[in-house]
Design a protein around this motif. Structure first.
Motif, PDB file in Angstrom:
ATOM      1  N   LEU A 168       0.722  -1.217  -0.058  1.00  0.00           N
ATOM      2  CA  LEU A 168       0.035  -0.171   0.009  1.00  0.00           C
ATOM      3  C   LEU A 168       0.751   1.044  -0.042  1.00  0.00           C
ATOM      4  O   LEU A 168       1.653   1.341   0.843  1.00  0.00           O
ATOM      5  CB  LEU A 168      -0.720   0.081   1.215  1.00  0.00           C
ATOM      6  N   PRO A 169       0.667   2.133  -1.092  1.00  0.00           N
ATOM      7  CA  PRO A 169       1.673   3.155  -1.069  1.00  0.00           C
ATOM      8  C   PRO A 169       1.838   4.213   0.054  1.00  0.00           C
ATOM      9  O   PRO A 169       2.961   4.514   0.408  1.00  0.00           O
ATOM     10  CB  PRO A 169       0.964   4.095  -2.403  1.00  0.00           C
ATOM     11  N   GLY A 170       0.682   4.678   0.730  1.00  0.00           N
ATOM     12  CA  GLY A 170       0.859   5.279   1.766  1.00  0.00           C
ATOM     13  C   GLY A 170       1.524   4.702   3.168  1.00  0.00           C
ATOM     14  O   GLY A 170       2.383   5.273   3.714  1.00  0.00           O
ATOM     15  N   LEU A 171       1.038   3.579   3.452  1.00  0.00           N
ATOM     16  CA  LEU A 171       1.414   2.806   4.560  1.00  0.00           C
ATOM     17  C   LEU A 171       3.123   2.373   4.363  1.00  0.00           C
ATOM     18  O   LEU A 171       3.816   2.231   5.398  1.00  0.00           O
ATOM     19  CB  LEU A 171       0.623   1.690   4.699  1.00  0.00           C
ATOM     20  N   SER A 172       3.399   2.010   3.130  1.00  0.00           N
ATOM     21  CA  SER A 172       4.541   1.520   2.782  1.00  0.00           C
ATOM     22  C   SER A 172       5.744   2.814   2.842  1.00  0.00           C
ATOM     23  O   SER A 172       6.871   2.526   3.522  1.00  0.00           O
ATOM     24  CB  SER A 172       4.873   0.791   1.503  1.00  0.00           C
ATOM     25  N   ASP A 173       5.158   3.873   2.655  1.00  0.00           N
ATOM     26  CA  ASP A 173       6.170   4.976   2.906  1.00  0.00           C
ATOM     27  C   ASP A 173       6.433   5.509   4.403  1.00  0.00           C
ATOM     28  O   ASP A 173       7.440   5.909   4.720  1.00  0.00           O
ATOM     29  CB  ASP A 173       5.399   6.550   2.120  1.00  0.00           C
ATOM     30  N   VAL A 174       5.347   5.294   5.236  1.00  0.00           N
ATOM     31  CA  VAL A 174       5.553   5.624   6.537  1.00  0.00           C
ATOM     32  C   VAL A 174       6.204   4.440   7.480  1.00  0.00           C
ATOM     33  O   VAL A 174       7.155   5.081   8.127  1.00  0.00           O
ATOM     34  CB  VAL A 174       4.153   5.681   7.241  1.00  0.00           C
ATOM     35  N   LEU A 175       6.054   3.504   6.842  1.00  0.00           N
ATOM     36  CA  LEU A 175       6.967   2.299   7.584  1.00  0.00           C
ATOM     37  C   LEU A 175       8.356   2.125   6.804  1.00  0.00           C
ATOM     38  O   LEU A 175       9.129   1.257   7.430  1.00  0.00           O
ATOM     39  CB  LEU A 175       6.194   0.993   7.465  1.00  0.00           C
ATOM     40  N   GLU A 176       8.485   2.871   5.866  1.00  0.00           N
ATOM     41  CA  GLU A 176       9.797   2.706   5.083  1.00  0.00           C
ATOM     42  C   GLU A 176      10.068   1.199   4.832  1.00  0.00           C
ATOM     43  O   GLU A 176      11.021   0.964   4.963  1.00  0.00           O
ATOM     44  CB  GLU A 176      10.909   3.612   5.637  1.00  0.00           C
ATOM     45  N   VAL A 177       9.078   0.638   4.152  1.00  0.00           N
ATOM     46  CA  VAL A 177       9.450  -0.625   3.542  1.00  0.00           C
ATOM     47  C   VAL A 177       9.022  -0.760   2.031  1.00  0.00           C
ATOM     48  O   VAL A 177       8.456   0.155   1.336  1.00  0.00           O
ATOM     49  CB  VAL A 177       8.584  -1.783   4.336  1.00  0.00           C
ATOM     50  N   ALA A 178       9.784  -1.606   1.406  1.00  0.00           N
ATOM     51  CA  ALA A 178       9.439  -1.813  -0.060  1.00  0.00           C
ATOM     52  C   ALA A 178       8.775  -3.151  -0.492  1.00  0.00           C
ATOM     53  O   ALA A 178       9.260  -4.080   0.346  1.00  0.00           O
ATOM     54  CB  ALA A 178      10.879  -1.510  -0.831  1.00  0.00           C
ATOM     55  N   PRO A 179       8.138  -3.038  -1.473  1.00  0.00           N
ATOM     56  CA  PRO A 179       7.649  -4.420  -1.965  1.00  0.00           C
ATOM     57  C   PRO A 179       8.908  -5.401  -2.401  1.00  0.00           C
ATOM     58  O   PRO A 179       9.796  -5.209  -2.659  1.00  0.00           O
ATOM     59  CB  PRO A 179       6.816  -4.211  -3.230  1.00  0.00           C
TER      60      PRO A 179
END
Length: 101
Positions: A47-58
């Motif tokens: 999820l774009p917003g959540l992955s940015d906040v958590l600083e994780v990548a697919p």
């Protein structure tokens, strides 16, 4: 780590019995929570917003496969440990002096 823990939880159902001898339907709540935990983890990565906040990548599919193989290796190591432990306990019992002797 989440994938690793989700595989290991099946070993934790018993310290002595094989994970393969305990039916999955014996604890449907566990199955549901493992699926839910993995789904939340995957959603957090994609999820774009959540992955940015958590600083994780697919993670690419080939990497998921490699990680699953590594996680399953823990299951196999623990199964070997349980088998050796049961074998040792049986050996200790057979070598113990008889009661009242």
């Amino acid at each position: 780590m989440v994938l690793f823990e989700n595989v290991h939880i099946f070993n934790c159902r018993s310290e002595e019995r094989s994970a393969f001898r305990i039916p999955l339907r014996a604890n449907l709540l566990l199955i549901g929570t493992v699926i839910a935990a993995q789904a939340v983890h995957i959603l957090a990565m994609y999820l774009p917003g959540l992955s940015d906040v958590l600083e994780v990548a697919p993670v690419p599919l080939w990497e998921w496969a490699a990680l699953l193989g590594i996680a399953v290796s823990l299951l196999l190591v623990m199964e070997l440990f349980k088998a050796l432990r049961v074998r040792r306990q049986r050996s200790d019992l057979s070598n113990a002096p008889a009661a009242g002797a």
